[in-house]
Scaffold this motif. Sequence first.
Motif, PDB file in Angstrom:
ATOM      1  N   GLY A 128      38.335 -56.990 -11.806  1.00  0.00           N
ATOM      2  CA  GLY A 128      37.225 -57.375 -11.355  1.00  0.00           C
ATOM      3  C   GLY A 128      36.026 -56.347 -10.942  1.00  0.00           C
ATOM      4  N   GLU A 129      36.443 -55.178 -10.853  1.00  0.00           N
ATOM      5  CA  GLU A 129      35.272 -54.130 -10.480  1.00  0.00           C
ATOM      6  C   GLU A 129      34.131 -53.891 -11.332  1.00  0.00           C
ATOM      7  OE1 GLU A 129      36.170 -49.899  -9.893  1.00  0.00           O
ATOM      8  OE2 GLU A 129      37.649 -49.995 -11.391  1.00  0.00           O
ATOM      9  N   THR A 130      33.243 -53.596 -10.670  1.00  0.00           N
ATOM     10  CA  THR A 130      32.032 -53.173 -11.553  1.00  0.00           C
ATOM     11  C   THR A 130      31.949 -51.609 -12.173  1.00  0.00           C
ATOM     12  OG1 THR A 130      30.534 -54.705 -10.267  1.00  0.00           O
ATOM     13  CG2 THR A 130      29.308 -52.987 -11.521  1.00  0.00           C
TER      14      THR A 130
ATOM     15  N   THR B 176      30.406 -48.650 -15.091  1.00  0.00           N
ATOM     16  CA  THR B 176      29.256 -48.221 -15.874  1.00  0.00           C
ATOM     17  C   THR B 176      29.902 -48.036 -17.372  1.00  0.00           C
ATOM     18  OG1 THR B 176      28.740 -46.889 -14.334  1.00  0.00           O
ATOM     19  CG2 THR B 176      27.462 -46.733 -16.110  1.00  0.00           C
TER      20      THR B 176
ATOM     21  N   LYS C   1      25.731 -51.106 -16.175  1.00  0.00           N
ATOM     22  CA  LYS C   1      26.784 -51.849 -15.455  1.00  0.00           C
ATOM     23  C   LYS C   1      27.191 -52.851 -15.935  1.00  0.00           C
ATOM     24  CE  LYS C   1      26.148 -49.259 -11.401  1.00  0.00           C
ATOM     25  NZ  LYS C   1      25.499 -48.045 -12.237  1.00  0.00           N
ATOM     26  N   ALA C   2      28.552 -53.136 -15.746  1.00  0.00           N
ATOM     27  CA  ALA C   2      29.301 -54.163 -16.368  1.00  0.00           C
ATOM     28  C   ALA C   2      30.412 -54.621 -15.358  1.00  0.00           C
ATOM     29  CB  ALA C   2      29.716 -54.127 -17.566  1.00  0.00           C
ATOM     30  N   LYS C   3      30.949 -55.816 -15.322  1.00  0.00           N
ATOM     31  CA  LYS C   3      32.028 -56.106 -14.563  1.00  0.00           C
ATOM     32  C   LYS C   3      33.390 -56.420 -15.603  1.00  0.00           C
ATOM     33  CE  LYS C   3      32.518 -59.303 -10.898  1.00  0.00           C
ATOM     34  NZ  LYS C   3      33.988 -59.658 -10.864  1.00  0.00           N
ATOM     35  N   ILE C   4      34.404 -55.851 -14.967  1.00  0.00           N
ATOM     36  CA  ILE C   4      35.598 -55.937 -15.667  1.00  0.00           C
ATOM     37  C   ILE C   4      36.132 -57.481 -15.345  1.00  0.00           C
ATOM     38  CG2 ILE C   4      37.858 -54.984 -15.781  1.00  0.00           C
ATOM     39  CD1 ILE C   4      36.195 -52.944 -16.551  1.00  0.00           C
TER      40      ILE C   4
ATOM     41  N   GLY D 107      36.619 -59.116 -20.548  1.00  0.00           N
ATOM     42  CA  GLY D 107      35.598 -59.290 -19.770  1.00  0.00           C
ATOM     43  C   GLY D 107      34.324 -58.369 -20.303  1.00  0.00           C
TER      44      GLY D 107
ATOM     45  N   ALA E 157      31.236 -46.789 -11.209  1.00  0.00           N
ATOM     46  CA  ALA E 157      29.928 -47.331 -11.049  1.00  0.00           C
ATOM     47  C   ALA E 157      29.112 -46.550 -10.317  1.00  0.00           C
ATOM     48  CB  ALA E 157      30.203 -48.504 -10.152  1.00  0.00           C
TER      49      ALA E 157
END
Length: 310
Positions: free
Chosen positions: A235-237, A239, A248-251, A278, A291
């Motif tokens: 769930g982490e953000t 790069t 930026k993207a979210k896992i 994701g 990030a």
Amino acid sequence: MLRNDLRNIAIIAHVDHGKTTLVDAMLKQSGIFRANEHVEERVMDSNALERERGITILAKNTAVMHKDTKINILDTPGHADFGGEVERVLTMVDGVLLLVDAYEGPMPQTKYVLRKALEQHLKPIVVINKIDRPDQRVEEVIDEVLDLFIELGADDDQLEFPVVLTSARNGIAKLTMEEESDNLEALFKVILENIPAPDVEVDAPLQMLVNTLDYDDYVGRIVVGRVIRGTIHNGETITLMDEEGERKAKIGRLYTYEGLKRAETQEVGAGDIVALIGLADANIGDTIADAESPEKLKGISIDEPTLSMV
Ligand code: GDP
């Protein structure tokens, strides 16, 4: 930090030389399965089983435990015509098992992948399988393998390859034909002693290369790669970096390999292989980076950035 609890290997084998049977036997003898769990026959082929679980995420990779060490075992395509896929798998591992039938000897289809492994300076272990065959010619086959290594330009270190003799069908491994054995311990021991443990910076900002892609109807694109540095979290953000730039993207969810199963996990540390969902628009060769302080990895050579298993 040396991750002595981890080894990453790929298996190179000509079709029918016993890859599936060997991995199956390793799983049965590894600590991962509890006594009441049933190991399916021909595990690496069992797409039906994966389908049943709703997602094909682990169709090609397996992990076995030996004592406290996890061994990730990646499958390599035996064909020359998968643009770049062999290289992409080999960049995730630190050594290879070259599996050869004790009667048939090395076959042309194993040569292509072995050449790539030697070029990437990976440590090879030669496994001569089916030593229970009445027509086995173990000694000659070892000589043929040595000739092949010489032909492919192996360096001195690679030419000193360890040899393990196995009967995958009977679940046994040994170093000489004279030896008695009733398990695969000799094989596990040679893997742990000869394949280098990942030497990684666990406390550094995250870096991971997108090595292969998979696709699943339910969850979409699945990114597979080896965490090079740092730790990746559920769930982490992050790069996501490619040739064009970064964003930026979210896992989504993270999975590691555990036997044949995809095991959802909260974090995966440097040196280990992770599958994640994701990142719908991640591509092969992209870097997944921290990030805050993103740093791009040098890409891998890619002939065709195609989906590996659609
Ligand atoms: P793969 O194509 O490399 O995955 O090969 P498989 O594991 O499917 O094995 C191919 C065939 O060889 C099957 O019929 C296996 O039962 C047989 N086989 C595998 N290992 C052994 C072994 O150690 N001894 C003998 N005699 N046969 C084996």
